[in-house]
Design a protein around this motif. Structure first.
Motif, PDB file in Angstrom:
ATOM      1  N   ARG A  76       0.961  -1.341  -0.152  1.00  0.00           N
ATOM      2  CA  ARG A  76       0.002  -0.138   0.111  1.00  0.00           C
ATOM      3  C   ARG A  76       0.857   1.473   0.090  1.00  0.00           C
ATOM      4  NH1 ARG A  76      -5.542  -0.392   1.798  1.00  0.00           N
ATOM      5  NH2 ARG A  76      -5.253   1.822   2.452  1.00  0.00           N
ATOM      6  N   TRP A  77       0.264   2.012  -0.625  1.00  0.00           N
ATOM      7  CA  TRP A  77       1.225   3.532  -0.647  1.00  0.00           C
ATOM      8  C   TRP A  77       1.121   4.594   0.476  1.00  0.00           C
ATOM      9  CZ3 TRP A  77      -0.112   5.495  -6.359  1.00  0.00           C
ATOM     10  CH2 TRP A  77       0.498   4.744  -7.233  1.00  0.00           C
ATOM     11  N   THR A  78       1.540   3.908   1.617  1.00  0.00           N
ATOM     12  CA  THR A  78       1.671   4.720   2.779  1.00  0.00           C
ATOM     13  C   THR A  78       2.830   5.751   2.494  1.00  0.00           C
ATOM     14  OG1 THR A  78       3.533   3.471   3.670  1.00  0.00           O
ATOM     15  CG2 THR A  78       1.221   2.958   4.324  1.00  0.00           C
ATOM     16  N   ASP A  79       2.754   6.631   3.429  1.00  0.00           N
ATOM     17  CA  ASP A  79       3.808   7.718   3.136  1.00  0.00           C
ATOM     18  C   ASP A  79       5.267   7.312   3.279  1.00  0.00           C
ATOM     19  OD1 ASP A  79       1.918   9.887   3.041  1.00  0.00           O
ATOM     20  OD2 ASP A  79       2.015  10.400   5.116  1.00  0.00           O
ATOM     21  N   ALA A  80       5.542   6.312   4.133  1.00  0.00           N
ATOM     22  CA  ALA A  80       6.772   5.729   4.100  1.00  0.00           C
ATOM     23  C   ALA A  80       6.981   4.956   2.909  1.00  0.00           C
ATOM     24  CB  ALA A  80       6.977   4.789   5.329  1.00  0.00           C
ATOM     25  N   TYR A  81       6.188   4.319   2.423  1.00  0.00           N
ATOM     26  CA  TYR A  81       6.574   3.603   1.221  1.00  0.00           C
ATOM     27  C   TYR A  81       6.483   4.368  -0.210  1.00  0.00           C
ATOM     28  CZ  TYR A  81       6.846  -0.419  -1.866  1.00  0.00           C
ATOM     29  OH  TYR A  81       7.359  -1.501  -2.998  1.00  0.00           O
ATOM     30  N   LYS A  82       5.644   5.467  -0.096  1.00  0.00           N
ATOM     31  CA  LYS A  82       5.971   6.276  -1.309  1.00  0.00           C
ATOM     32  C   LYS A  82       7.307   7.051  -1.222  1.00  0.00           C
ATOM     33  CE  LYS A  82       2.236   8.935  -0.994  1.00  0.00           C
ATOM     34  NZ  LYS A  82       1.119   9.986  -1.457  1.00  0.00           N
ATOM     35  N   LYS A  84      10.014   5.478  -0.186  1.00  0.00           N
ATOM     36  CA  LYS A  84      10.880   4.422  -0.353  1.00  0.00           C
ATOM     37  C   LYS A  84      10.776   4.407  -2.330  1.00  0.00           C
ATOM     38  CE  LYS A  84      12.053  -0.452   0.091  1.00  0.00           C
ATOM     39  NZ  LYS A  84      11.923  -1.690   0.611  1.00  0.00           N
ATOM     40  N   LEU A  85       9.676   4.320  -2.737  1.00  0.00           N
ATOM     41  CA  LEU A  85       9.454   4.383  -4.333  1.00  0.00           C
ATOM     42  C   LEU A  85      10.164   5.503  -4.765  1.00  0.00           C
ATOM     43  CD1 LEU A  85       5.554   3.642  -4.527  1.00  0.00           C
ATOM     44  CD2 LEU A  85       7.284   2.173  -5.034  1.00  0.00           C
ATOM     45  N   ARG A  86      10.131   6.589  -4.212  1.00  0.00           N
ATOM     46  CA  ARG A  86      10.898   7.889  -4.822  1.00  0.00           C
ATOM     47  C   ARG A  86      12.343   7.630  -4.781  1.00  0.00           C
ATOM     48  NH1 ARG A  86      13.714  12.018  -3.336  1.00  0.00           N
ATOM     49  NH2 ARG A  86      13.645  13.758  -4.550  1.00  0.00           N
ATOM     50  N   ASP A  87      12.781   7.428  -3.362  1.00  0.00           N
ATOM     51  CA  ASP A  87      14.134   7.272  -3.052  1.00  0.00           C
ATOM     52  C   ASP A  87      14.750   6.081  -4.056  1.00  0.00           C
ATOM     53  OD1 ASP A  87      14.063   9.482  -1.457  1.00  0.00           O
ATOM     54  OD2 ASP A  87      14.214   8.190   0.427  1.00  0.00           O
ATOM     55  N   SER A  88      14.477   5.128  -4.236  1.00  0.00           N
ATOM     56  CA  SER A  88      15.049   3.942  -4.862  1.00  0.00           C
ATOM     57  C   SER A  88      15.070   4.391  -6.330  1.00  0.00           C
ATOM     58  CB  SER A  88      13.892   2.753  -4.617  1.00  0.00           C
ATOM     59  OG  SER A  88      13.012   2.805  -5.270  1.00  0.00           O
ATOM     60  N   ARG A  89      14.384   5.147  -6.904  1.00  0.00           N
ATOM     61  CA  ARG A  89      14.456   5.654  -8.106  1.00  0.00           C
ATOM     62  C   ARG A  89      15.113   6.927  -8.312  1.00  0.00           C
ATOM     63  NH1 ARG A  89      10.225   2.562  -7.582  1.00  0.00           N
ATOM     64  NH2 ARG A  89       9.158   1.640  -9.156  1.00  0.00           N
ATOM     65  N   VAL A  90      14.741   7.983  -7.718  1.00  0.00           N
ATOM     66  CA  VAL A  90      15.222   9.198  -7.954  1.00  0.00           C
ATOM     67  C   VAL A  90      16.809   9.281  -7.442  1.00  0.00           C
ATOM     68  CG1 VAL A  90      15.404  11.612  -7.501  1.00  0.00           C
ATOM     69  CG2 VAL A  90      13.264  10.341  -7.784  1.00  0.00           C
ATOM     70  N   LEU A  91      16.914   8.912  -6.361  1.00  0.00           N
ATOM     71  CA  LEU A  91      18.594   8.899  -5.576  1.00  0.00           C
ATOM     72  C   LEU A  91      19.383   7.850  -6.174  1.00  0.00           C
ATOM     73  CD1 LEU A  91      17.822   9.118  -1.833  1.00  0.00           C
ATOM     74  CD2 LEU A  91      18.215  10.883  -3.531  1.00  0.00           C
ATOM     75  N   GLY A  92      18.856   6.701  -6.734  1.00  0.00           N
ATOM     76  CA  GLY A  92      19.561   5.642  -7.428  1.00  0.00           C
ATOM     77  C   GLY A  92      19.922   6.207  -8.799  1.00  0.00           C
ATOM     78  N   THR A  93      19.009   6.814  -9.690  1.00  0.00           N
ATOM     79  CA  THR A  93      19.403   7.489 -10.884  1.00  0.00           C
ATOM     80  C   THR A  93      20.294   8.496 -10.813  1.00  0.00           C
ATOM     81  OG1 THR A  93      17.327   6.781 -11.817  1.00  0.00           O
ATOM     82  CG2 THR A  93      18.248   8.222 -12.826  1.00  0.00           C
ATOM     83  N   ALA A  94      20.174   9.482  -9.904  1.00  0.00           N
ATOM     84  CA  ALA A  94      21.196  10.529  -9.941  1.00  0.00           C
ATOM     85  C   ALA A  94      22.472   9.921  -9.522  1.00  0.00           C
ATOM     86  CB  ALA A  94      20.631  11.568  -8.665  1.00  0.00           C
TER      87      ALA A  94
END
Length: 300
Positions: A76-82, A84-94
Motif C-alpha cells: 500500500r502507498w503509505t507515506d513511508a512506502y511512497k 521508498k518508491l521515490r528514493d529507490s528511483r530518484v536517488l539511485g538514478t542520480a
C-alpha cells in the motif's frame, strides 16, 4: 556482432533478469550492480539510497542500464512506502548518472527506467511521447526520476528514458498476480473495465531496450508499450480465451479502493499510451497483440 560490456542496475528484477539473460546469450559481458561487496569483475557495488556507486567498476562499459526501483504494486502507498518508491528511483538514478558523468571515458549510452505513469490519467485520449506529464503521485515520481539523469545528459552521454507499460510476464508485475487468479477461474474485470491498459510482452520489452542501446542516434523518452492499448474489459476477455477459463468475478471499484488505497488509482485509471517514437525508429514488435503476448508469457 560487436561484443559489448553492459552494466545493469536492477538485474534481479523481472525486466532486468530477462535483459541479462538475453545479453549474456548473445555473448555480451554483463556487469551487475549489487548492494553488497562485489564478487569479481562481473559485479559492481552500489547503494542507491546512499547514492554510492563504485565508479571504478563501471570503467570500460559501453552502456549502463538502470532498471532499479522498489515495486510499485508491492505494498500500500503509505507515506513511508511512497518515500521508498521515490528514493529507490530518484536517488539511485542520480547516483548512476553522476558516476557515468565522472568516468574518464563515459559509456556510449545511459538507459534509464521510467514508466507510462508519467502521463497520468488519459481516459480515452491516446498520448505519445510528445504529451506533457499528468497529475498525481506516479506522474510527479516519473518526472523526478527522469530529471535525476541530468548529470549524464550534461556530460553529453546519450540518455534514453524507457517509459514502460504493464509487462505481460508470468514471473512478476501485474500479470504475475493475474495469471494465478484467472487460471483458478477467479478472474474478472476491474471496476467498469473501460480503463485502458497499455501492455507490452516481456520479450518485446527486452528487445526494445536492446534496440535503444544499439541505435546510436536515439535519445530521450520512448514509450515501451504495444501498438494498440486495450481496455481492461478486452484484456479480461482475452485472458479467459487464452486460459480457457470463465471470467465471472469483477472487482468493484469501491472494493479495490478499500483494499489498495491510493494505489487503486493506478489499477482503475486509464492510460492509452502509444509507442510512436519506438515505431518510427524501426522497431518491430514480435508480439503486438494481447493474446500473442499472453501465450508468449505462458510459454516462457
Amino acid at each position: 556482432m560487436e561484443r559489448l560490456r553492459i552494466a545493469v542496475a536492477g538485474a534481479s528484477g523481472l525486466i532486468g533478469s530477462a535483459l541479462v539473460r538475453s545479453l549474456a546469450a548473445d555473448g555480451h559481458q554483463v556487469v551487475r550492480l549489487v548492494r553488497r561487496a562485489a564478487r569479481g569483475a562481473s559485479e559492481v557495488c552500489w547503494d542507491p539510497e546512499r547514492q554510492y556507486v563504485d565508479t571504478a567498476g563501471l570503467a570500460g562499459c559501453d552502456a549502463v542500464v538502470n532498471l532499479a526501483g522498489a515495486g510499485v504494486g508491492d505494498h500500500r502507498w503509505t507515506d513511508a512506502y511512497k518515500k521508498k518508491l521515490r528514493d529507490s528511483r530518484v536517488l539511485g538514478t542520480a547516483a548512476l548518472a553522476e558516476a557515468v558523468a565522472a568516468l574518464p571515458e563515459p559509456p556510449r549510452v545511459f538507459v534509464s527506467g521510467s514508466a507510462i505513469g508519467y502521463y497520468g490519467e488519459t481516459g480515452d485520449r491516446a498520448v505519445d511521447e510528445q504529451a506533457p506529464p499528468g497529475d498525481g503521485f506516479l506522474s510527479s515520481l516519473c518526472v523526478e526520476w527522469e530529471e535525476a539523469a541530468a548529470a549524464a545528459q550534461e556530460a553529453d552521454v546519450r540518455t534514453v528514458f524507457v517509459r514502460t507499460g504493464l509487462v505481460v510476464a508470468r514471473g512478476g508485475g501485474a500479470w504475475g498476480r493475474l495469471f494465478p487468479l484467472f487460471k483458478a477461474g477467479l478472474g474478472g474485470r476491474m471496476g467498469d473495465g473501460r480503463q485502458y491498459w497499455s501492455f507490452i510482452s516481456l520479450h518485446d520489452e527486452v528487445a526494445a531496450i536492446r534496440h535503444l542501446i544499439d541505435a546510436e542516434h536515439l535519445s530521450g523518452p520512448f514509450n515501451l508499450t504495444a501498438p494498440r492499448p486495450l481496455t481492461n474489459r478486452e484484456i479480461t476477455a482475452a485472458m479467459g480465451r487464452v486460459l480457457h477459463r470463465p471470467t465471472p468475478f469483477p472487482a468493484p471499484a469501491g472494493a479495490l479502493r478499500l483494499m489498495l488505497g491510493e494505489m487503486a488509482g493506478d489499477v482503475l485509471g486509464s492510460a492509452r499510451v502509444l509507442p510512436t517514437r519506438l515505431l518510427e525508429s524501426g522497431f518491430r514488435f514480435a508480439f503486438p497483440g494481447i493474446e500473442d503476448s499472453l501465450r508468449a508469457a505462458l510459454r516462457a
